[in-house]
Motif scaffolding. Structure first.
Motif, PDB file in Angstrom:
ATOM      1  N   TRP A   8       0.878  -1.156   0.005  1.00 13.62           N
ATOM      2  CA  TRP A   8       0.122   0.017   0.065  1.00 13.62           C
ATOM      3  C   TRP A   8       0.939   1.204   0.049  1.00 13.62           C
ATOM      4  O   TRP A   8       0.300   2.378  -0.003  1.00 13.62           O
ATOM      5  CB  TRP A   8      -1.005  -0.102   1.231  1.00 13.62           C
ATOM      6  N   ASN A   9       2.259   1.033  -0.051  1.00 11.61           N
ATOM      7  CA  ASN A   9       2.916   2.411  -0.197  1.00 11.61           C
ATOM      8  C   ASN A   9       3.477   2.650  -1.671  1.00 11.61           C
ATOM      9  O   ASN A   9       4.141   3.539  -1.701  1.00 11.61           O
ATOM     10  CB  ASN A   9       4.428   1.924   0.652  1.00 11.61           C
ATOM     11  N   LEU A  10       2.995   1.744  -2.366  1.00 12.34           N
ATOM     12  CA  LEU A  10       3.058   2.161  -3.759  1.00 12.34           C
ATOM     13  C   LEU A  10       2.237   3.040  -4.433  1.00 12.34           C
ATOM     14  O   LEU A  10       1.342   2.846  -5.174  1.00 12.34           O
ATOM     15  CB  LEU A  10       2.999   0.890  -4.752  1.00 12.34           C
ATOM     16  N   LYS A  11       2.577   4.470  -4.042  1.00 10.48           N
ATOM     17  CA  LYS A  11       1.581   5.571  -4.369  1.00 10.48           C
ATOM     18  C   LYS A  11       1.119   5.514  -5.885  1.00 10.48           C
ATOM     19  O   LYS A  11       0.233   6.004  -6.061  1.00 10.48           O
ATOM     20  CB  LYS A  11       2.276   6.723  -3.707  1.00 10.48           C
ATOM     21  N   GLU A  12       2.160   5.295  -6.774  1.00 13.54           N
ATOM     22  CA  GLU A  12       1.858   5.634  -8.087  1.00 13.54           C
ATOM     23  C   GLU A  12       1.233   4.421  -8.909  1.00 13.54           C
ATOM     24  O   GLU A  12       0.845   4.209  -9.948  1.00 13.54           O
ATOM     25  CB  GLU A  12       3.031   5.862  -8.980  1.00 13.54           C
ATOM     26  N   LEU A  13       0.956   3.358  -8.221  1.00 15.45           N
ATOM     27  CA  LEU A  13       0.206   1.912  -8.547  1.00 15.45           C
ATOM     28  C   LEU A  13      -1.026   2.516  -9.313  1.00 15.45           C
ATOM     29  O   LEU A  13      -1.733   2.942  -8.776  1.00 15.45           O
ATOM     30  CB  LEU A  13       0.295   0.875  -7.402  1.00 15.45           C
ATOM     31  N   GLN A  14      -1.058   2.099 -10.491  1.00 16.16           N
ATOM     32  CA  GLN A  14      -2.385   2.210 -11.261  1.00 16.16           C
ATOM     33  C   GLN A  14      -3.336   0.879 -11.606  1.00 16.16           C
ATOM     34  O   GLN A  14      -4.504   0.860 -11.584  1.00 16.16           O
ATOM     35  CB  GLN A  14      -2.206   2.692 -12.583  1.00 16.16           C
ATOM     36  N   SER A  15      -2.796  -0.256 -11.621  1.00 17.93           N
ATOM     37  CA  SER A  15      -3.423  -1.752 -11.986  1.00 17.93           C
ATOM     38  C   SER A  15      -2.886  -2.602 -10.566  1.00 17.93           C
ATOM     39  O   SER A  15      -1.583  -2.851 -10.621  1.00 17.93           O
ATOM     40  CB  SER A  15      -3.348  -2.202 -13.432  1.00 17.93           C
ATOM     41  N   LEU A  16      -3.838  -3.271 -10.141  1.00 16.36           N
ATOM     42  CA  LEU A  16      -3.635  -4.507  -9.257  1.00 16.36           C
ATOM     43  C   LEU A  16      -4.528  -5.513  -9.473  1.00 16.36           C
ATOM     44  O   LEU A  16      -5.888  -5.293  -9.299  1.00 16.36           O
ATOM     45  CB  LEU A  16      -3.884  -3.623  -7.676  1.00 16.36           C
ATOM     46  N   ASN A  17      -4.263  -6.604  -9.790  1.00 15.23           N
ATOM     47  CA  ASN A  17      -4.950  -7.572  -9.982  1.00 15.23           C
ATOM     48  C   ASN A  17      -4.930  -8.904  -9.205  1.00 15.23           C
ATOM     49  O   ASN A  17      -3.896  -9.246  -9.020  1.00 15.23           O
ATOM     50  CB  ASN A  17      -4.855  -8.321 -11.683  1.00 15.23           C
ATOM     51  N   GLU A  18      -6.010  -9.420  -8.926  1.00 16.19           N
ATOM     52  CA  GLU A  18      -5.870 -10.854  -8.014  1.00 16.19           C
ATOM     53  C   GLU A  18      -5.258 -10.672  -6.739  1.00 16.19           C
ATOM     54  O   GLU A  18      -4.455 -11.466  -6.566  1.00 16.19           O
ATOM     55  CB  GLU A  18      -5.370 -12.068  -9.094  1.00 16.19           C
ATOM     56  N   VAL A  19      -5.435  -9.636  -5.859  1.00 15.13           N
ATOM     57  CA  VAL A  19      -4.824  -9.442  -4.916  1.00 15.13           C
ATOM     58  C   VAL A  19      -5.802 -10.127  -3.722  1.00 15.13           C
ATOM     59  O   VAL A  19      -7.001  -9.836  -3.835  1.00 15.13           O
ATOM     60  CB  VAL A  19      -4.484  -8.184  -4.245  1.00 15.13           C
ATOM     61  N   ARG A  20      -5.242 -10.990  -2.701  1.00 16.76           N
ATOM     62  CA  ARG A  20      -6.309 -11.363  -1.633  1.00 16.76           C
ATOM     63  C   ARG A  20      -6.475 -10.658  -0.388  1.00 16.76           C
ATOM     64  O   ARG A  20      -5.465  -9.690  -0.101  1.00 16.76           O
ATOM     65  CB  ARG A  20      -5.592 -12.775  -1.344  1.00 16.76           C
ATOM     66  N   LEU A  38      -8.588  -2.470 -10.182  1.00 15.66           N
ATOM     67  CA  LEU A  38      -8.584  -3.277  -8.971  1.00 15.66           C
ATOM     68  C   LEU A  38      -9.374  -4.499  -9.048  1.00 15.66           C
ATOM     69  O   LEU A  38     -10.445  -4.442  -9.320  1.00 15.66           O
ATOM     70  CB  LEU A  38      -9.048  -2.367  -7.796  1.00 15.66           C
ATOM     71  N   SER A  39      -8.623  -5.550  -8.754  1.00 15.96           N
ATOM     72  CA  SER A  39      -9.410  -6.936  -8.619  1.00 15.96           C
ATOM     73  C   SER A  39      -8.731  -7.559  -7.303  1.00 15.96           C
ATOM     74  O   SER A  39      -7.641  -7.674  -6.887  1.00 15.96           O
ATOM     75  CB  SER A  39      -8.767  -7.968  -9.737  1.00 15.96           C
ATOM     76  N   ILE A  40      -9.978  -7.668  -6.448  1.00 16.58           N
ATOM     77  CA  ILE A  40      -9.689  -8.204  -5.090  1.00 16.58           C
ATOM     78  C   ILE A  40     -10.399  -9.290  -4.845  1.00 16.58           C
ATOM     79  O   ILE A  40     -11.714  -9.416  -5.099  1.00 16.58           O
ATOM     80  CB  ILE A  40      -9.939  -7.111  -3.988  1.00 16.58           C
ATOM     81  N   ALA A  41      -9.774 -10.384  -4.299  1.00 17.15           N
ATOM     82  CA  ALA A  41     -10.343 -11.750  -4.120  1.00 17.15           C
ATOM     83  C   ALA A  41     -10.594 -12.081  -2.554  1.00 17.15           C
ATOM     84  O   ALA A  41      -9.695 -11.405  -1.809  1.00 17.15           O
ATOM     85  CB  ALA A  41      -9.599 -12.780  -4.739  1.00 17.15           C
ATOM     86  N   ASP A  42     -11.368 -13.141  -2.229  1.00 16.19           N
ATOM     87  CA  ASP A  42     -11.504 -13.672  -0.847  1.00 16.19           C
ATOM     88  C   ASP A  42     -11.782 -12.587  -0.105  1.00 16.19           C
ATOM     89  O   ASP A  42     -11.380 -12.407   1.200  1.00 16.19           O
ATOM     90  CB  ASP A  42      -9.868 -14.153  -0.469  1.00 16.19           C
ATOM     91  N   VAL A  43     -12.841 -11.783  -0.309  1.00 12.59           N
ATOM     92  CA  VAL A  43     -13.457 -10.861   0.441  1.00 12.59           C
ATOM     93  C   VAL A  43     -14.482 -11.756   1.423  1.00 12.59           C
ATOM     94  O   VAL A  43     -15.314 -12.366   0.715  1.00 12.59           O
ATOM     95  CB  VAL A  43     -14.088  -9.741  -0.552  1.00 12.59           C
ATOM     96  N   ARG A  44     -14.458 -11.241   2.624  1.00 18.89           N
ATOM     97  CA  ARG A  44     -15.251 -11.832   3.546  1.00 18.89           C
ATOM     98  C   ARG A  44     -16.220 -10.475   4.192  1.00 18.89           C
ATOM     99  O   ARG A  44     -16.022  -9.365   3.717  1.00 18.89           O
ATOM    100  CB  ARG A  44     -14.622 -12.311   4.872  1.00 18.89           C
ATOM    101  N   SER A  45     -17.250 -10.892   4.579  1.00 21.84           N
ATOM    102  CA  SER A  45     -18.511 -10.080   5.051  1.00 21.84           C
ATOM    103  C   SER A  45     -17.822  -9.123   6.101  1.00 21.84           C
ATOM    104  O   SER A  45     -18.092  -7.826   6.022  1.00 21.84           O
ATOM    105  CB  SER A  45     -19.751 -10.870   5.773  1.00 21.84           C
ATOM    106  N   SER A  46     -16.856  -9.657   6.754  1.00 20.59           N
ATOM    107  CA  SER A  46     -16.042  -8.645   7.729  1.00 20.59           C
ATOM    108  C   SER A  46     -15.188  -7.503   7.217  1.00 20.59           C
ATOM    109  O   SER A  46     -14.998  -6.752   8.001  1.00 20.59           O
ATOM    110  CB  SER A  46     -15.295  -9.595   8.778  1.00 20.59           C
ATOM    111  N   HIS A  47     -15.054  -7.936   6.121  1.00 23.10           N
ATOM    112  CA  HIS A  47     -14.013  -6.956   5.144  1.00 23.10           C
ATOM    113  C   HIS A  47     -14.920  -5.763   4.669  1.00 23.10           C
ATOM    114  O   HIS A  47     -14.128  -4.722   4.412  1.00 23.10           O
ATOM    115  CB  HIS A  47     -13.295  -7.509   4.201  1.00 23.10           C
ATOM    116  N   CYS A  48     -16.213  -6.085   4.507  1.00 25.37           N
ATOM    117  CA  CYS A  48     -16.674  -5.019   3.644  1.00 25.37           C
ATOM    118  C   CYS A  48     -17.104  -3.474   4.124  1.00 25.37           C
ATOM    119  O   CYS A  48     -16.868  -2.623   3.350  1.00 25.37           O
ATOM    120  CB  CYS A  48     -18.313  -5.524   3.222  1.00 25.37           C
TER     121      CYS A  48
END
Length: 242
Positions: A8-20, A38-48
């Motif tokens: 999360w310190n990669l301030k200039e990042l523009q595309s992030l795929n399949e991160v858990r 952004l593609s984010i996987a394994d999202v739980r109800s507690s994360h929302c």
């Protein structure tokens, strides 16, 4: 991939795929303010709750994919307030009833062009709300509707050009009412094993250029070719396993 310490310190990042999704990553996601995809996987109800808060800080985001951790995890997006109108949204998993009445959909829903919904158990009321997104051109419903009858009513999906219906295991009838899907050019029906007849009202789809019916029941294949399909330039049909 697993989110590594400091991602999360990669301030200039523009595309992030399949991160858990993890508690730490979801909490710090808002730091990636330049993200466009952004593609984010394994999202739980507690994360929302925290996920919605972090997404509200991503002012450049145009494409978002959220995958639930399991069928038992309900994705709560009622508080979603992404500041920049999304163009593409992919949701994998069940989501809360108020999703399409959230601040995001009420204020930015009409900017969406492509939506994929998978394993989300849509109700007809939710499908009706979805149909009001005025600039939607692509819709993929995969294992996303539990009803037996799938209706497309007058004035629904006026700009939709491509429709995919896949693995809708309970659907035994599709009815296209006159005035629905007026701009549709491509239709794919894949593995709807309870469906035996061609969609009622397919003759109303005067702009349709391609129709694909794949891995269907043998009775469907037989009845499909008896329907009024002369106005469709390209038609293709296969039975299950062929």
């Amino acid at each position: 991939m697993e989110p590594f310490e400091g991602l999360w310190n990669l301030k200039e990042l523009q595309s992030l795929n399949e991160v858990r999704a993890t508690k730490a990553f979801v909490a710090n996601l808002g730091n990636l303010s330049q993200l466009r995809v952004l593609s984010i996987a394994d999202v739980r109800s507690s994360h929302c709750s925290q996920l919605c808060n972090s997404l509200s800080k991503l002012h450049q985001l145009t494409r978002l994919e959220i995958r639930a951790s399991s069928e038992d995890d309900l994705i709560h997006l009622d508080d979603l307030t992404i500041p920049n109108p999304l163009q593409v949204l992919d949701l994998y998993g069940r989501f809360s009833d108020g999703t399409f009445e959230s601040h995001f959909f009420l204020n930015h829903g009409n900017a969406l062009q492509l939506i994929s919904l998978k394993y989300c158990q849509l109700t007809e009321n939710q499908l009706s709300q979805l149909s009001k997104l005025s600039n939607l051109t692509y819709l993929d419903l995969t294992n996303a509707y539990n009803g037996q009858q799938l209706n497309f009513y007058f004035d629904w999906f006026q700009k939709l050009k491509k429709l995919l219906l896949k693995d809708l295991s309970h659907v035994s009838q599709i009815c296209i009412h006159k005035g629905a899907l007026l701009s549709l050019e491509y239709l794919c029906i894949n593995n709807l094993q309870e469906l035996r007849d061609a969609p009622i009202g397919v003759n109303f789809l005067t702009s349709l250029k391609e129709a694909y019916c794949i891995d269907m029941h043998a009775d469907f294949a037989s009845n499909f070719w008896k329907a009024k399909l002369d106005h469709i330039p390209n038609v293709y049909s296969t039975t299950e396993g062929k």
